[in-house]
Design a protein around this motif. Sequence first.
Motif, short mmCIF file in Angstrom:
data_model
loop_
_atom_site.label_atom_id
_atom_site.label_comp_id
_atom_site.label_asym_id
_atom_site.label_seq_id
_atom_site.Cartn_x
_atom_site.Cartn_y
_atom_site.Cartn_z
N PHE A 245 -121.17 -12.30 56.71
CA PHE A 245 -119.86 -11.72 56.98
C PHE A 245 -119.70 -10.48 56.10
O PHE A 245 -119.00 -10.50 55.08
CB PHE A 245 -118.76 -12.75 56.72
N GLN A 246 -120.36 -9.42 56.51
CA GLN A 246 -120.50 -8.28 55.62
C GLN A 246 -119.23 -7.47 55.44
O GLN A 246 -119.03 -6.85 54.40
CB GLN A 246 -121.63 -7.37 56.11
N ASP A 247 -118.36 -7.46 56.40
CA ASP A 247 -117.17 -6.61 56.33
C ASP A 247 -115.89 -7.40 56.09
O ASP A 247 -114.81 -6.99 56.48
CB ASP A 247 -117.05 -5.77 57.61
N GLU A 248 -116.01 -8.56 55.45
CA GLU A 248 -114.86 -9.40 55.19
C GLU A 248 -114.88 -9.90 53.74
O GLU A 248 -115.93 -9.94 53.10
CB GLU A 248 -114.86 -10.63 56.11
N PHE A 249 -113.70 -10.28 53.26
CA PHE A 249 -113.63 -11.03 52.01
C PHE A 249 -114.12 -12.46 52.29
O PHE A 249 -113.74 -13.06 53.30
CB PHE A 249 -112.20 -11.10 51.49
#
Length: 295
Positions: A245-249
């Motif tokens: 989940f590269q673009d999330e916290f």
Amino acid sequence: MANSSICVNFYCTGFTIVLLNGTSIDDDKDYESGCNFVIGGTNLGRGVTFGQLNTFYYTRTSKNPNADTMWQHKRMFGYDRDPGLITMYSSRALYKLFAEINETNNSIIRQAQAGKKITIAYPDGLNPTRSNVLDKSLLNILVGGSNHFPSVPKNETTTQISDLVQQFSNDDPATEVSLKFISDILKHFKAEKEFNLDGYIKMIDSTRSENPMASGHILVWRNRDVTLGNLALLSPNDWKETNQFQDEFVLTLYQVSGERNNGKSVWVPNIKLPMKKISILFKLNSDYIEITLAS
């Protein structure tokens, strides 16, 4: 002027060539009057300003340029300059870099005047500053995709945190949840001074303010046999699981057993930042302010 070859035709008489470097003994008296040609590198770029500067050649480059160093170099423009009387020679690449840094600075001023959240977009390969000049207790540069966890977490209280995450089992993969839920969990922790927990929470809440429906992921593990204070917390499998989940916290919660930690079981939060988010957190009057470096 390393790796540069410049041919200058001297049309003045009685000129002086002054060398400024780590071993030279020249001082400002050597160029306070008359026609002078000053040559140097680092010493010339750090805080030296010349009155009545007429012409300069700027060829100094770096594999990893820092914005603050280049701003120091801009002191060469001085305080008594008439743009119509100055000639500058430089490469197109350096000219473009100076122009982009200047536009970034002007953008910061415009955003501050408008009362907006400050976002800084630096060119690729340009760092804000050198890491060794920062007071880590007051400021953190946080790189997108990186993991952060406190060395000495405190739970307020362990039971409350356990209740909040009781729906997640050790067998569950990373599960999508709201950023509000992640923020609420983190507010049940305290950490050492060097770990800016309040700053991380403000980063998450700032994203929520821009998109109230924003979500992240949570991964929960109980009875982990981990010694607190190590340089890494996540297991290789958990690192792989959350890194998808590269673009999330992503919040990973380990309930660490007490066998290696003075007999006390404690929850430890690991916060993974979105890959595209590079932020600077700095402390001002007991509050944390975030500046985002847009990728």
